[in-house]
Design an enzyme around this catalytic site. Structure first.
Site, PDB file in Angstrom:
ATOM      1  N   ARG A 238       0.841  -1.203   0.000  1.00 41.00           N
ATOM      2  CA  ARG A 238       0.000   0.000   0.000  1.00 41.00           C
ATOM      3  C   ARG A 238       0.874   1.251   0.000  1.00 41.00           C
ATOM      4  O   ARG A 238       0.607   2.211  -0.697  1.00 41.00           O
ATOM      5  CB  ARG A 238      -0.964   0.006   1.201  1.00 41.00           C
ATOM      6  CG  ARG A 238      -1.683   1.359   1.363  1.00 41.00           C
ATOM      7  CD  ARG A 238      -2.968   1.325   2.184  1.00 41.00           C
ATOM      8  NE  ARG A 238      -2.951   0.425   3.311  1.00 41.00           N
ATOM      9  CZ  ARG A 238      -2.239   0.593   4.431  1.00 41.00           C
ATOM     10  NH1 ARG A 238      -1.486   1.668   4.584  1.00 41.00           N
ATOM     11  NH2 ARG A 238      -2.308  -0.297   5.394  1.00 41.00           N
TER      12      ARG A 238
ATOM     13  N   TYR B 219     -16.041  16.990 -15.389  1.00 35.69           N
ATOM     14  CA  TYR B 219     -16.458  15.587 -15.434  1.00 35.69           C
ATOM     15  C   TYR B 219     -17.536  15.336 -14.362  1.00 35.69           C
ATOM     16  O   TYR B 219     -17.376  15.729 -13.205  1.00 35.69           O
ATOM     17  CB  TYR B 219     -15.237  14.701 -15.199  1.00 35.69           C
ATOM     18  CG  TYR B 219     -15.571  13.242 -15.165  1.00 35.69           C
ATOM     19  CD1 TYR B 219     -15.951  12.573 -16.324  1.00 35.69           C
ATOM     20  CD2 TYR B 219     -15.536  12.522 -13.977  1.00 35.69           C
ATOM     21  CE1 TYR B 219     -16.272  11.226 -16.300  1.00 35.69           C
ATOM     22  CE2 TYR B 219     -15.861  11.174 -13.943  1.00 35.69           C
ATOM     23  CZ  TYR B 219     -16.223  10.544 -15.108  1.00 35.69           C
ATOM     24  OH  TYR B 219     -16.550   9.213 -15.076  1.00 35.69           O
TER      25      TYR B 219
ATOM     26  N   ASP C 175      -7.181  18.772 -14.259  1.00 32.09           N
ATOM     27  CA  ASP C 175      -7.528  17.434 -14.743  1.00 32.09           C
ATOM     28  C   ASP C 175      -7.130  17.401 -16.220  1.00 32.09           C
ATOM     29  O   ASP C 175      -7.743  18.049 -17.058  1.00 32.09           O
ATOM     30  CB  ASP C 175      -9.034  17.198 -14.558  1.00 32.09           C
ATOM     31  CG  ASP C 175      -9.456  15.791 -14.971  1.00 32.09           C
ATOM     32  OD1 ASP C 175      -8.792  15.211 -15.846  1.00 32.09           O
ATOM     33  OD2 ASP C 175     -10.471  15.298 -14.439  1.00 32.09           O
TER      34      ASP C 175
HETATM   35  C1  LIG Z   1     -13.248   9.462 -16.548  1.00 36.07           C
HETATM   36  C2  LIG Z   1     -12.822  10.778 -16.012  1.00 36.07           C
HETATM   37  C3  LIG Z   1     -12.599  10.981 -14.640  1.00 36.07           C
HETATM   38  C4  LIG Z   1     -12.862   9.907 -13.596  1.00 36.07           C
HETATM   39  O1  LIG Z   1     -11.996   8.852 -13.729  1.00 36.07           O
HETATM   40  P1  LIG Z   1     -12.364   7.326 -13.329  1.00 36.07           P
HETATM   41  O2  LIG Z   1     -11.123   6.609 -13.702  1.00 36.07           O
HETATM   42  O3  LIG Z   1     -13.559   6.930 -14.129  1.00 36.07           O
HETATM   43  O4  LIG Z   1     -12.642   7.329 -11.873  1.00 36.07           O
HETATM   44  C5  LIG Z   1     -12.159  12.230 -14.220  1.00 36.07           C
HETATM   45  N1  LIG Z   1     -11.977  13.235 -15.101  1.00 36.07           N
HETATM   46  C6  LIG Z   1     -12.192  13.078 -16.416  1.00 36.07           C
HETATM   47  C7  LIG Z   1     -11.964  14.228 -17.345  1.00 36.07           C
HETATM   48  C8  LIG Z   1     -12.626  11.852 -16.929  1.00 36.07           C
HETATM   49  O5  LIG Z   1     -12.855  11.717 -18.230  1.00 36.07           O
END
Ligand SMILES: *Cc1c(COP(=O)(O)O)cnc(C)c1O
Length: 387
Positions: free
Chosen positions: A53, A105, A177
């Site tokens: 972990r 998202y 992101d």
């Molecule tokens: C899919 C996505 C997420 C979330 O990711 P997961 O792996 O599904 O938990 C976050 N931000 C964006 C832009 C995404 O496309």
């Protein structure tokens, strides 16, 4: 060699960073270290790993490599993109305030709105395509600015450098992101961001066979806190998924170039199609923020949005007629996907808000894969012209 200090190229680092032949066997590929625990020669004395972990050699190779591609030293691989976001927000305490873009998202919004807001973190959501909007939204308690650019599904672009300047003037950390662009096309840390989040489920893994996330920073203090939280919360990526992501990184550059080349051709084809009302793709001069996209990103990615002429029935018909494009959520894999945001990915968004953003019944989102582009265009054309 003209300059020995020249940084190695992206493709070279994608294949080699954080990796060397296995010291015991010479294996070229980083092995799957499927061990939960590691032997100690004396209490507290080990070879860098004590419990998986807190750290695992396969996961560390992936984390080091992907961080390097974002121009950073620290990466924390998580069980999903959502766990990555969860880990970042745990840097905060009750009463702290977050400014976030209003078009992010859906799973991230749900996490903020339905989980963290209940725990006393405050959120303001706003249209940050105008950097001037940020200043008045910052409060003394603001700790984090959360950006996602380009947005999903309408590919709005936010100016990472300008927004980071405003945030940093108030001591606010900036998260980007970067899932849609991957480090190949956009490197937010170089533009001023403090942390990058990826859902590795998408382009980084790129083969639609795992769920994963990674948080990246080059800031020593943030890295220490994130490392602590990754271990304390425990939402780390499994060894096997780390192995798959590490393997996928090696082809990230060639995949991204192929996604983009296909997306640009398809965007041009659709823009000229009589059954299409409008195409949204940052690489088209018709995109309202094409200049900012060209300045901030080194490419335009593989995602596009298209408004059909017609109504919901037209959209349903096209979606049921495509054969190569799979009707499915998610994105960023080698195979092409198509979906209907109003019914599928963005169904949980309030209908009035959906209309305000521009998600209407004729909007389709396409994740362009790396198949032969002529086949993809033929498939779309057949589906569009069918009655
Ligand atoms: C899919 C996505 C997420 C979330 O990711 P997961 O792996 O599904 O938990 C976050 N931000 C964006 C832009 C995404 O496309």
């Amino acid at each position: 060699m003209a300059d020995k200090r020249r940084k190695l190229g992206f493709e070279t680092r994608a294949i080699h960073a954080g990796q060397r032949p296995d010291p015991t066997t010479g294996a070229i590929m980083t092995p799957l270290y499927l061990s939960s625990t590691f032997a100690q020669s004396e209490p507290g004395k080990h070879q860098g790993f004590d419990y998986s972990r807190s750290g695992n050699p396969t996961r560390l190779a992936f984390e080091t490599c992907v961080a390097d591609l974002e121009g950073a030293r620290y990466g924390y691989a998580m069980a999903s993109g959502c766990v990555g976001a969860t880990t970042i927000v745990h840097l905060l305490s009750a009463g702290d305030h977050v400014v976030a873009c209003d078009d992010m998202y859906g799973g991230t919004f749900r996490l903020f709105d339905k989980v963290f807001a209940r725990q006393g973190i405050q959120f303001s959501y706003l249209d940050l395509t105008d950097p001037g909007a940020l200043e008045s939204a910052l409060q003394p308690s603001t700790k984090l600015l959360w950006l996602e650019t380009p947005t999903n599904p309408l590919l709005k672009i936010m100016d990472i450098a300008a927004l980071s300047d405003v945030a940093h003037a108030q001591g606010v950390h900036v998260v980007v992101d970067n899932t849609f662009m991957s480090p190949y096309f956009q490197q937010p840390l170089a533009l001023g961001a403090d942390m990058v989040l990826h859902s590795t489920t998408k382009y980084i893994n790129g083969h639609s066979d795992l769920i994963g996330g990674v948080v990246i920073t080059d800031d020593d203090e943030l890295a220490e806190q994130l490392g602590f939280l990754a271990n304390a919360l425990g939402g780390v990526q499994s060894t096997f998924d780390s192995y798959l992501c590490l393997r996928s990184l090696k082809t990230l550059a060639v995949r991204m170039r192929a996604h983009e080349a296909n997306a640009l051709q398809i965007a041009r084809f659709l823009e000229a199609h009589p059954r299409v009302d409008r195409v949204v793709y940052p690489g088209l001069p018709s995109h309202p923020q094409h200049d900012l996209a060209a300045r901030q990103m080194s490419g335009f990615g593989g995602m596009l949005a298209v408004y059909l002429k017609g109504d919901l029935e037209t959209a349903r018909r096209v979606l049921s007629r495509v054969e190569l494009f799979t009707l499915a959520e998610s994105l960023g894999g080698v195979e092409s996907l198509i979906e209907h945001p109003a019914i599928m990915t963005h169904a949980s968004v309030d209908p009035a808000q959906r209309r305000a953003i521009g998600i209407d019944d004729t909007l389709l989102r396409i994740s362009v894969g790396i198949e032969s582009v002529d086949d993809l265009i033929d498939d779309l054309d057949r589906a569009l012209v069918a009655r």
